[in-house]
Structures are given as C-alpha cells and as structure tokens.
Design a protein around this motif. Structure first.
Motif, mmCIF file in Angstrom:
data_model
loop_
_atom_site.group_PDB
_atom_site.id
_atom_site.type_symbol
_atom_site.label_atom_id
_atom_site.label_comp_id
_atom_site.label_asym_id
_atom_site.label_seq_id
_atom_site.Cartn_x
_atom_site.Cartn_y
_atom_site.Cartn_z
ATOM 1 N N THR A 1 -20.629 14.067 13.445
ATOM 2 C CA THR A 1 -21.201 13.618 14.703
ATOM 3 C C THR A 1 -20.210 12.672 15.366
ATOM 4 O O THR A 1 -19.908 11.615 14.829
ATOM 5 N N VAL A 2 -19.684 13.087 16.522
ATOM 6 C CA VAL A 2 -18.705 12.257 17.234
ATOM 7 C C VAL A 2 -19.372 11.352 18.262
ATOM 8 O O VAL A 2 -18.724 10.484 18.833
ATOM 9 N N VAL B 1 -11.563 16.678 18.624
ATOM 10 C CA VAL B 1 -10.234 17.090 18.169
ATOM 11 C C VAL B 1 -9.945 16.610 16.752
ATOM 12 O O VAL B 1 -9.662 17.414 15.858
ATOM 13 N N GLU B 2 -9.966 15.327 16.538
ATOM 14 C CA GLU B 2 -9.594 14.771 15.226
ATOM 15 C C GLU B 2 -10.434 15.335 14.078
ATOM 16 O O GLU B 2 -9.887 15.722 13.050
ATOM 17 N N LYS C 1 -9.212 21.734 9.802
ATOM 18 C CA LYS C 1 -10.439 22.100 9.090
ATOM 19 C C LYS C 1 -10.981 23.472 9.457
ATOM 20 O O LYS C 1 -11.785 24.024 8.715
ATOM 21 N N VAL C 2 -10.586 23.990 10.629
ATOM 22 C CA VAL C 2 -11.095 25.290 11.063
ATOM 23 C C VAL C 2 -9.957 26.149 11.625
ATOM 24 O O VAL C 2 -8.939 25.632 12.066
ATOM 25 N N LYS D 1 -5.916 22.774 23.930
ATOM 26 C CA LYS D 1 -4.682 22.024 24.213
ATOM 27 C C LYS D 1 -4.160 21.342 22.948
ATOM 28 O O LYS D 1 -2.948 21.224 22.740
ATOM 29 N N ALA D 2 -5.077 20.929 22.069
ATOM 30 C CA ALA D 2 -4.702 20.267 20.816
ATOM 31 C C ALA D 2 -4.337 21.273 19.719
ATOM 32 O O ALA D 2 -4.024 20.879 18.600
ATOM 33 N N GLY D 3 -4.382 22.569 20.051
ATOM 34 C CA GLY D 3 -4.001 23.587 19.083
ATOM 35 C C GLY D 3 -5.146 24.121 18.243
ATOM 36 O O GLY D 3 -4.918 24.856 17.273
ATOM 37 N N ILE D 4 -6.371 23.785 18.598
ATOM 38 C CA ILE D 4 -7.539 24.296 17.875
ATOM 39 C C ILE D 4 -8.079 25.485 18.660
ATOM 40 O O ILE D 4 -8.588 25.329 19.785
ATOM 41 N N ARG D 5 -7.920 26.667 18.080
ATOM 42 C CA ARG D 5 -8.363 27.888 18.759
ATOM 43 C C ARG D 5 -9.872 27.807 18.973
ATOM 44 O O ARG D 5 -10.642 27.700 18.022
ATOM 45 N N THR D 6 -10.298 27.863 20.237
ATOM 46 C CA THR D 6 -11.698 27.639 20.585
ATOM 47 C C THR D 6 -12.201 28.757 21.480
ATOM 48 O O THR D 6 -11.514 29.191 22.401
#
Length: 144
Positions: free
Chosen positions: A97-98, A105-106, A111-112, A128-133
């Motif tokens: 929970t952010v 991002v962090e 993790k995924v 943009k942070a490199g997490i494929r979404t």
C-alpha cells in the motif's frame, strides 16, 4: 511471468461503488479529477465499511494466473485491503500500500515482469521507469 495488479479499477469496482455508497449521480467519470470524487473522497477515506464493500469487476475464476503482488494507492490499511480481496475471491498474495497519491515505482522495481493498472498517470510513470505496464481501459482514462 511475474504479474502485479492494481486493485481499484482493475479487480474491484471502486468508481461505481463510490457513487452508490454516497448516493451521488451515477454516470461514469470521464476524468480522474471528477468533482464527485475529489469533493467527497474524505467521506470514505478511512471508512472500513466502504472499502470492504467494493464489489469485484469480474469473477476471479477468470484470472488464469496467480498474481505475484498487488500494489495499491488506497488510503486504508493493507489488512482491510486483504480482507476485501479475499472476500471477493481473489488470491491471498502480498499487498503493498503506497497510500493515496503515492508512487508505485519503487515497490514494483525488480518484482514483476508486467503490471496491470487503470491510472493513466501511473501507467506513464511505471513505463517510464522501465516497468512494463498494461493500461486497463476505464471511463476515467479514455481521454488521456
């Protein structure tokens, strides 16, 4: 493949429940800053009954994988979110929970392999942070 999931707007029907719970005009929001939500968010922010009562968007039997993690910006405790997911039939998996307005991002880095999200702003930030979404189309993000 490690898949992470957002909760509200992806698994649970937050928008419609919000409008019904507060007896507000029930047309779908067409933007994130819809005044019905912005002006009334404080009324449900810490209301456990509201968060526990959000119905699912789809039956979890159609979720053909076990998510690696859930990441949410809900302002309510992780335990309430866990109870909500379990009562709706979703797998009991780690939840981060952010908090309202927090960045995902962090918590997701490393993790995924892919994340599923309904917020266009989060979608852009995560990619943009490199997490494929993947962006789930909802009435509030169609015009982004």
């Amino acid at each position: 493949m490690r898949v992470g999931l957002d909760i509200d707007g992806v698994l649970l029907n937050y928008e419609e429940h919000f409008l019904e719970y507060l007896n507000l005009t029930k047309h779908h929001p067409d933007r994130w800053d819809d005044p019905r939500f912005v002006n009334n968010f404080k009324l449900i922010e810490k209301d456990e009954n509201f968060w526990l009562g959000i119905p699912r968007i789809f039956d979890p039997k159609y979720l053909y994988f076990i998510p690696e993690i859930y990441v949410t910006a809900r302002p309510i405790s992780t335990e309430i979110t866990r109870k909500s997911l379990i009562s709706n039939g979703f797998p009991d998996r780690p939840i981060i929970t952010v908090g309202h307005g927090g960045s995902k991002v962090e918590p997701l880095l490393g993790k995924v392999d892919i994340f599923v999200e309904d917020s266009f702003a989060n979608y852009m930030e995560l990619n943009k942070a490199g997490i494929r979404t993947i962006l789930v189309t909802r009435s509030h993000n169609r015009e982004e």
